[in-house]
Enzyme design. Structure first.
Site, PDB file in Angstrom:
ATOM      1  N   GLU A 108       1.017  -1.337   0.126  1.00 57.05           N
ATOM      2  CA  GLU A 108       0.342   0.251  -0.199  1.00 57.05           C
ATOM      3  C   GLU A 108       0.999   1.047  -0.149  1.00 57.05           C
ATOM      4  O   GLU A 108       1.966   0.964   0.845  1.00 57.05           O
ATOM      5  CB  GLU A 108      -0.975  -0.280   0.994  1.00 57.05           C
ATOM      6  CG  GLU A 108      -2.092  -1.054   1.353  1.00 57.05           C
ATOM      7  CD  GLU A 108      -3.557  -0.648   2.313  1.00 57.05           C
ATOM      8  OE1 GLU A 108      -2.808  -0.141   3.126  1.00 57.05           O
ATOM      9  OE2 GLU A 108      -3.627  -1.911   2.490  1.00 57.05           O
ATOM     10  N   CYS A 143       2.714   8.486   1.554  1.00 61.91           N
ATOM     11  CA  CYS A 143       3.698   7.499   2.170  1.00 61.91           C
ATOM     12  C   CYS A 143       3.908   6.161   1.296  1.00 61.91           C
ATOM     13  O   CYS A 143       2.671   5.944   1.052  1.00 61.91           O
ATOM     14  CB  CYS A 143       2.319   7.475   3.270  1.00 61.91           C
ATOM     15  SG  CYS A 143       2.824   6.090   4.726  1.00 61.91           S
ATOM     16  N   CYS A 169       6.094  -7.365   6.646  1.00 66.64           N
ATOM     17  CA  CYS A 169       6.771  -6.324   8.170  1.00 66.64           C
ATOM     18  C   CYS A 169       7.600  -7.302   9.086  1.00 66.64           C
ATOM     19  O   CYS A 169       7.357  -8.727   9.010  1.00 66.64           O
ATOM     20  CB  CYS A 169       6.804  -5.887   8.620  1.00 66.64           C
ATOM     21  SG  CYS A 169       7.234  -4.862   9.746  1.00 66.64           S
ATOM     22  N   CYS A 190       5.061  -5.433  16.204  1.00 67.43           N
ATOM     23  CA  CYS A 190       4.563  -4.812  16.558  1.00 67.43           C
ATOM     24  C   CYS A 190       2.932  -5.139  16.890  1.00 67.43           C
ATOM     25  O   CYS A 190       2.623  -5.238  15.610  1.00 67.43           O
ATOM     26  CB  CYS A 190       4.434  -3.509  16.398  1.00 67.43           C
ATOM     27  SG  CYS A 190       6.192  -2.748  16.094  1.00 67.43           S
ATOM     28  N   CYS A 214       0.550  -3.147  15.249  1.00 73.76           N
ATOM     29  CA  CYS A 214       0.035  -2.760  13.689  1.00 73.76           C
ATOM     30  C   CYS A 214      -0.688  -4.150  12.682  1.00 73.76           C
ATOM     31  O   CYS A 214      -0.256  -5.103  12.728  1.00 73.76           O
ATOM     32  CB  CYS A 214       1.594  -2.161  13.174  1.00 73.76           C
ATOM     33  SG  CYS A 214       1.965  -1.914  11.512  1.00 73.76           S
ATOM     34  N   CYS A 262      -1.693   3.218   5.990  1.00 75.93           N
ATOM     35  CA  CYS A 262      -0.707   2.842   5.119  1.00 75.93           C
ATOM     36  C   CYS A 262       0.341   2.476   6.463  1.00 75.93           C
ATOM     37  O   CYS A 262       1.463   3.296   8.028  1.00 75.93           O
ATOM     38  CB  CYS A 262       0.370   3.875   5.272  1.00 75.93           C
ATOM     39  SG  CYS A 262       1.576   3.655   3.247  1.00 75.93           S
TER      40      CYS A 262
END
Length: 346
Positions: free
Chosen positions: A94, A107, A114, A118, A121, A339
């Protein structure tokens, strides 16, 4: 067996020039093609209209241009634009265009998924599939620049690396992309208009300082209390606050560039006096400012937006200690334009 062709944008200008010389052509042809790839943003070899058909056919036989495609585009009531970007291998990332009265900000993502964990997120729930290539990062920016001109009649003014992924875990490709974005042979944007946001990897923050980068640094901090930080961002157990502090002090010594702390205040997690006092103390180590970010819940779980009173208590404490603090409101709520999680802000 079919040989997989190399993305031509992985070649430097010098390598392109050498390719043409070794194939019996003039070196300047490499300059021509390089300009088409970056400044003119060619999607295909057929776009290169001042290059002969024979040369285009030779390029087609040897290379590909792994250009992104904006798969779906959503526009929010507040003007935010969210792109679902399809990559050459059909993976999706994105990117988001965030407009204000005075500027438009891109952004962008740096990884598919990832590698960090976290808990708050949305991207962290996707395992990291791969790093984005420099051209794929560049393409996101170029696409948003086009959208900014189309919808807001002005060029893109700012870039934040706050999309999917941890930019410092894809350091070489992010740096190459920024080199091209800021180059006069690319988009020609000022590095001072670029912010790279990290969850806080001390070794890489020091490397950026040693590399004398000219862009700005933001750190997703969210707590200056070790055990709270470790709970919400488990990977930080390997990167304690003392190490982070040392790396940020090193960064400032080398660059003289102020740091931005990105900080979400959550109900029952970091909305107490202890957390406020810890942040104020941490902010005094290095010149900085704080963005207090409105949270976009990803489910009905433990992470919920704190009360306005709690956010105001942070603001008052920070301002009392001469630390600049702003509240960043969530943008594009009607299209879920998260994002990563933190970039949908004004």
């Amino acid at each position: 067996m079919q040989i997989e062709k190399k993305d031509i944008r992985a070649l430097t200008k010098e390598q392109l020039r050498n390719f043409f010389v070794s194939n019996g052509d003039k070196a300047f042809r490499g300059n021509q093609v390089y300009e088409w790839l970056w400044q003119k943003r060619a999607h295909t070899f057929e776009d290169m209209t001042n290059v002969s058909k024979e040369t285009r056919a030779m390029l087609e036989a040897n290379f590909v241009i792994n250009h992104i495609k904006v798969d779906t585009l959503q526009r929010s009531e507040d003007g935010t634009v969210k792109n679902a970007v399809r990559l050459h291998d059909d993976l999706i990332v994105e990117s988001v265009l965030i407009p204000t009265e005075t500027r438009t900000t891109a952004c962008v993502s740096s990884q598919v998924g990832c590698s960090l964990d976290c808990n708050f997120c949305a991207t962290a729930r996707l395992k990291r599939m791969r790093n984005l290539e420099p051209g794929e990062i560049y393409d996101q920016v170029a696409a948003i620049d086009n959208e900014s001109r189309l919808y807001y009649d002005r060029p893109l003014s700012n870039i934040v690396f706050m999309g999917m992924g941890e930019p410092l875990m894809n350091y070489p490709n992010v740096m190459k992309a920024i080199d091209m974005i800021t180059s006069n042979e690319g988009l020609g944007m000022s590095p001072k208009r670029i912010t790279v946001s990290t969850s806080g990897i001390p070794k890489m923050i020091k490397k950026m300082a040693d590399d004398e980068v000219k862009f700005k640094l933001a750190v997703s901090l969210h707590s200056a209390v070790e055990e709270i930080r470790n709970e919400i961002m488990p990977f930080t157990k390997n990167f304690p606050l003392t190490d982070l502090r040392e790396s940020l002090e090193y960064w400032y010594r080398k660059t003289k560039s102020k740091i931005t702390y990105e900080y979400v205040v959550w109900k029952g997690i970091n909305d107490d006096k202890r957390s406020i006092d810890a942040l104020v103390k941490f902010c005094k180590y290095v010149p900085c400012k704080v963005n207090l970010i409105e949270y976009n819940p990803i489910d009905d779980g433990m992470f919920q937006q704190a009360s306005e009173e709690a956010t105001n208590a942070y603001i008052m404490a920070l301002e009392k200690n001469n630390i600049v603090a702003k509240v960043r409101r969530s943008r594009g709520k009607d299209i879920d334009a998260a994002c990563g999680q933190l970039a949908n802000k004004s």
